[in-house]
Motif scaffolding. Sequence first.
Motif, PDB file in Angstrom:
ATOM      1  N   MET A  68       0.821  -1.204   0.000  1.00  0.00           N
ATOM      2  CA  MET A  68       0.000   0.000   0.000  1.00  0.00           C
ATOM      3  C   MET A  68       0.861   1.263   0.000  1.00  0.00           C
ATOM      4  O   MET A  68       0.548   2.249  -0.661  1.00  0.00           O
ATOM      5  N   ALA A  69       1.965   1.242   0.764  1.00  0.00           N
ATOM      6  CA  ALA A  69       2.859   2.405   0.804  1.00  0.00           C
ATOM      7  C   ALA A  69       3.445   2.689  -0.580  1.00  0.00           C
ATOM      8  O   ALA A  69       3.554   3.845  -0.995  1.00  0.00           O
ATOM      9  N   ILE A  70       3.819   1.639  -1.300  1.00  0.00           N
ATOM     10  CA  ILE A  70       4.369   1.816  -2.652  1.00  0.00           C
ATOM     11  C   ILE A  70       3.319   2.394  -3.590  1.00  0.00           C
ATOM     12  O   ILE A  70       3.588   3.332  -4.353  1.00  0.00           O
ATOM     13  N   LEU A  71       2.105   1.843  -3.536  1.00  0.00           N
ATOM     14  CA  LEU A  71       1.035   2.337  -4.408  1.00  0.00           C
ATOM     15  C   LEU A  71       0.693   3.792  -4.079  1.00  0.00           C
ATOM     16  O   LEU A  71       0.460   4.602  -4.981  1.00  0.00           O
ATOM     17  N   VAL A  72       0.645   4.139  -2.804  1.00  0.00           N
ATOM     18  CA  VAL A  72       0.357   5.515  -2.409  1.00  0.00           C
ATOM     19  C   VAL A  72       1.466   6.449  -2.875  1.00  0.00           C
ATOM     20  O   VAL A  72       1.203   7.573  -3.336  1.00  0.00           O
ATOM     21  N   ALA A  73       2.717   6.008  -2.789  1.00  0.00           N
ATOM     22  CA  ALA A  73       3.843   6.837  -3.239  1.00  0.00           C
ATOM     23  C   ALA A  73       3.744   7.115  -4.734  1.00  0.00           C
ATOM     24  O   ALA A  73       3.999   8.242  -5.189  1.00  0.00           O
ATOM     25  N   ILE A  74       3.362   6.100  -5.508  1.00  0.00           N
ATOM     26  CA  ILE A  74       3.180   6.296  -6.949  1.00  0.00           C
ATOM     27  C   ILE A  74       2.060   7.302  -7.209  1.00  0.00           C
ATOM     28  O   ILE A  74       2.171   8.190  -8.058  1.00  0.00           O
ATOM     29  N   GLY A  75       0.969   7.179  -6.446  1.00  0.00           N
ATOM     30  CA  GLY A  75      -0.148   8.109  -6.601  1.00  0.00           C
ATOM     31  C   GLY A  75       0.234   9.541  -6.253  1.00  0.00           C
ATOM     32  O   GLY A  75      -0.142  10.488  -6.956  1.00  0.00           O
ATOM     33  N   LEU A  76       0.992   9.724  -5.171  1.00  0.00           N
ATOM     34  CA  LEU A  76       1.423  11.065  -4.775  1.00  0.00           C
ATOM     35  C   LEU A  76       2.353  11.677  -5.826  1.00  0.00           C
ATOM     36  O   LEU A  76       2.284  12.884  -6.096  1.00  0.00           O
ATOM     37  N   ARG A  77       3.195  10.854  -6.404  1.00  0.00           N
ATOM     38  CA  ARG A  77       4.082  11.358  -7.462  1.00  0.00           C
ATOM     39  C   ARG A  77       3.275  11.865  -8.651  1.00  0.00           C
ATOM     40  O   ARG A  77       3.541  12.948  -9.194  1.00  0.00           O
ATOM     41  N   ASN A  78       2.271  11.104  -9.060  1.00  0.00           N
ATOM     42  CA  ASN A  78       1.438  11.531 -10.185  1.00  0.00           C
ATOM     43  C   ASN A  78       0.606  12.757  -9.829  1.00  0.00           C
ATOM     44  O   ASN A  78       0.363  13.630 -10.674  1.00  0.00           O
ATOM     45  N   TRP A  79       0.126  12.820  -8.583  1.00  0.00           N
ATOM     46  CA  TRP A  79      -0.651  13.980  -8.154  1.00  0.00           C
ATOM     47  C   TRP A  79       0.207  15.244  -8.167  1.00  0.00           C
ATOM     48  O   TRP A  79      -0.225  16.307  -8.615  1.00  0.00           O
ATOM     49  N   TYR A  80       1.447  15.109  -7.689  1.00  0.00           N
ATOM     50  CA  TYR A  80       2.346  16.267  -7.680  1.00  0.00           C
ATOM     51  C   TYR A  80       2.663  16.721  -9.097  1.00  0.00           C
ATOM     52  O   TYR A  80       2.865  17.912  -9.351  1.00  0.00           O
ATOM     53  N   ALA A  81       2.689  15.778 -10.044  1.00  0.00           N
ATOM     54  CA  ALA A  81       3.030  16.131 -11.423  1.00  0.00           C
ATOM     55  C   ALA A  81       2.030  17.105 -12.032  1.00  0.00           C
ATOM     56  O   ALA A  81       2.396  17.936 -12.872  1.00  0.00           O
ATOM     57  N   VAL A  82       0.756  17.021 -11.633  1.00  0.00           N
ATOM     58  CA  VAL A  82      -0.258  17.897 -12.237  1.00  0.00           C
ATOM     59  C   VAL A  82      -0.571  19.118 -11.375  1.00  0.00           C
ATOM     60  O   VAL A  82      -1.222  20.049 -11.838  1.00  0.00           O
ATOM     61  N   THR A  83      -0.126  19.115 -10.122  1.00  0.00           N
ATOM     62  CA  THR A  83      -0.393  20.254  -9.244  1.00  0.00           C
ATOM     63  C   THR A  83       0.864  21.062  -8.949  1.00  0.00           C
ATOM     64  O   THR A  83       0.787  22.091  -8.275  1.00  0.00           O
ATOM     65  N   SER A  84       2.011  20.614  -9.431  1.00  0.00           N
ATOM     66  CA  SER A  84       3.252  21.362  -9.240  1.00  0.00           C
ATOM     67  C   SER A  84       3.261  22.588 -10.138  1.00  0.00           C
ATOM     68  O   SER A  84       2.403  22.725 -11.030  1.00  0.00           O
ATOM     69  N   PRO A  85       4.200  23.513  -9.945  1.00  0.00           N
ATOM     70  CA  PRO A  85       4.281  24.696 -10.822  1.00  0.00           C
ATOM     71  C   PRO A  85       4.384  24.294 -12.290  1.00  0.00           C
ATOM     72  O   PRO A  85       5.173  23.412 -12.649  1.00  0.00           O
ATOM     73  N   ALA A  86       3.603  24.946 -13.129  1.00  0.00           N
ATOM     74  CA  ALA A  86       3.609  24.638 -14.553  1.00  0.00           C
ATOM     75  C   ALA A  86       4.874  25.180 -15.213  1.00  0.00           C
ATOM     76  O   ALA A  86       5.514  26.100 -14.688  1.00  0.00           O
ATOM     77  N   PRO A  87       5.263  24.624 -16.359  1.00  0.00           N
ATOM     78  CA  PRO A  87       6.427  25.162 -17.078  1.00  0.00           C
ATOM     79  C   PRO A  87       6.238  26.636 -17.422  1.00  0.00           C
ATOM     80  O   PRO A  87       5.110  27.129 -17.541  1.00  0.00           O
ATOM     81  N   ALA A  88       7.341  27.341 -17.580  1.00  0.00           N
ATOM     82  CA  ALA A  88       7.290  28.787 -17.823  1.00  0.00           C
ATOM     83  C   ALA A  88       6.570  29.127 -19.127  1.00  0.00           C
ATOM     84  O   ALA A  88       5.979  30.205 -19.241  1.00  0.00           O
ATOM     85  N   ASP A  89       6.615  28.215 -20.106  1.00  0.00           N
ATOM     86  CA  ASP A  89       5.989  28.510 -21.401  1.00  0.00           C
ATOM     87  C   ASP A  89       4.542  28.027 -21.480  1.00  0.00           C
ATOM     88  O   ASP A  89       3.942  28.015 -22.565  1.00  0.00           O
ATOM     89  N   ALA A  90       3.961  27.627 -20.348  1.00  0.00           N
ATOM     90  CA  ALA A  90       2.584  27.114 -20.364  1.00  0.00           C
ATOM     91  C   ALA A  90       1.585  28.226 -20.669  1.00  0.00           C
ATOM     92  O   ALA A  90       1.739  29.368 -20.209  1.00  0.00           O
ATOM     93  N   THR A  91       0.557  27.873 -21.426  1.00  0.00           N
ATOM     94  CA  THR A  91      -0.544  28.793 -21.682  1.00  0.00           C
ATOM     95  C   THR A  91      -1.450  28.836 -20.454  1.00  0.00           C
ATOM     96  O   THR A  91      -1.816  27.790 -19.917  1.00  0.00           O
ATOM     97  N   ILE A  92      -1.800  30.033 -20.015  1.00  0.00           N
ATOM     98  CA  ILE A  92      -2.658  30.189 -18.837  1.00  0.00           C
ATOM     99  C   ILE A  92      -4.099  30.393 -19.299  1.00  0.00           C
ATOM    100  O   ILE A  92      -4.383  31.299 -20.079  1.00  0.00           O
ATOM    101  N   VAL A  93      -4.995  29.536 -18.817  1.00  0.00           N
ATOM    102  CA  VAL A  93      -6.415  29.626 -19.155  1.00  0.00           C
ATOM    103  C   VAL A  93      -7.220  29.492 -17.873  1.00  0.00           C
ATOM    104  O   VAL A  93      -6.892  28.664 -17.015  1.00  0.00           O
ATOM    105  N   GLU A  94      -8.261  30.296 -17.732  1.00  0.00           N
ATOM    106  CA  GLU A  94      -9.116  30.227 -16.548  1.00  0.00           C
ATOM    107  C   GLU A  94     -10.415  29.503 -16.891  1.00  0.00           C
ATOM    108  O   GLU A  94     -11.042  29.782 -17.925  1.00  0.00           O
ATOM    109  N   VAL A  95     -10.795  28.576 -16.020  1.00  0.00           N
ATOM    110  CA  VAL A  95     -12.044  27.831 -16.178  1.00  0.00           C
ATOM    111  C   VAL A  95     -12.924  28.136 -14.973  1.00  0.00           C
ATOM    112  O   VAL A  95     -12.526  27.870 -13.835  1.00  0.00           O
ATOM    113  N   VAL A  96     -14.100  28.681 -15.224  1.00  0.00           N
ATOM    114  CA  VAL A  96     -15.010  29.080 -14.145  1.00  0.00           C
ATOM    115  C   VAL A  96     -16.335  28.341 -14.321  1.00  0.00           C
ATOM    116  O   VAL A  96     -16.933  28.361 -15.401  1.00  0.00           O
ATOM    117  N   GLY A  97     -16.776  27.681 -13.265  1.00  0.00           N
ATOM    118  CA  GLY A  97     -18.059  26.999 -13.307  1.00  0.00           C
ATOM    119  C   GLY A  97     -19.140  27.833 -12.645  1.00  0.00           C
ATOM    120  O   GLY A  97     -18.882  28.558 -11.682  1.00  0.00           O
TER     121      GLY A  97
END
Length: 352
Positions: free
Chosen positions: A140-169
């Motif tokens: 379970m610890a290994i699976l959770v570590a893999i999940g945290l790594r993937n979660w950090y990949a999408v919530t970490s600071p975006a690359p400097a050349d990323a396009t910024i778009v706002e989505v409002v619901g």
Amino acid sequence: MSVFIIITLIVLVFIIIYQISKANEYAAVLRGQEKVNAKTNRTIGWLLIIMFVLGLWGIWQCNELFKNSMLPKAACKTGENYDSMFNVTTLVTGIVFLLTQAILFWFCFRFQSTDKRTAFYFPHNNKLEIIWTTIPAIAMAILVAIGLRNWYAVTSPAPADATIVEVVGKQFNWMIRYPGKDNELGKRDFRKINDANNVLGLDWSDPHNLDDIIAQNGELHVVVNKPVKLLINSRDVIHDVGLPHFRLKMDAVPGITTTLWFTPTITTEEMKALTHNPDFVYEISCDQLCGKGHYSMRGTVIVQTQAEYDKWMASQQVYSLGNNPATPVPAAPPAPPAGSVKADSTKAVTMK
């Protein structure tokens, strides 16, 4: 009357079952309790084996039935990582499930009670307790570590050349805001929100707002192989930006800006070819039950080449025109000269 009849039938069924069970008890006394128990145990043992085999067959059949209804290939790199994590988790838990269930059903069949076998009282074993607690904990610890790594990949600071778009619901649609030529989104103030001429509460004193573009039809245009960062907000209740084809989702919370970023790798046209579906579209779903119109919270993502994206952006009108009192409304085009032939707009659109 029909309800009374149904209740009566249910009561009669329970009475019949009770009478059958009592008859079995009397029969056991007459024929010998040990003989009846042995026969019952053998029957139950074989039924458990049959149930196990039928259960595995049912799992396989469900997989075959619904595998074509599953999502297509992930359309971004982080999505591929999530699919890999899902496959690893399914493999590990699947192997454990098959082994434990096979052993469970086999033990029930192999070691059924007989007059020659008695139960062995085995209350505790420290070694076994440590083994079957430590191994699952490590897995379970290994699976959770893999999940945290993937979660950090999408919530970490975006690359400097990323396009910024706002989505409002909001109840009940998505609004997408793009930065203009200055590549910077202007400030917003919820107190300035007005459905008539300021749907996102843009602060007109901020010059960065003057060239922003707002798509109120929920269309999110992004460029293939270029990172895009989403600034996610809500105008009223909690919504959720669900991007199933990219394996991403993030809550849209009133008063709090949440973010995620990804890099799309497959254009909409390419995905149409991969899925053999000419009507395919990437979807934005609301993964929170946000009210009675929740079903209509459906947006679309259009993944394009850079040239297609630039052409689409050039065709959009900045939101401040006609909505900001300080920005004049563009003048209407001059009327055609007398006697000229008016263009057929329908044919102009549909003609190939």
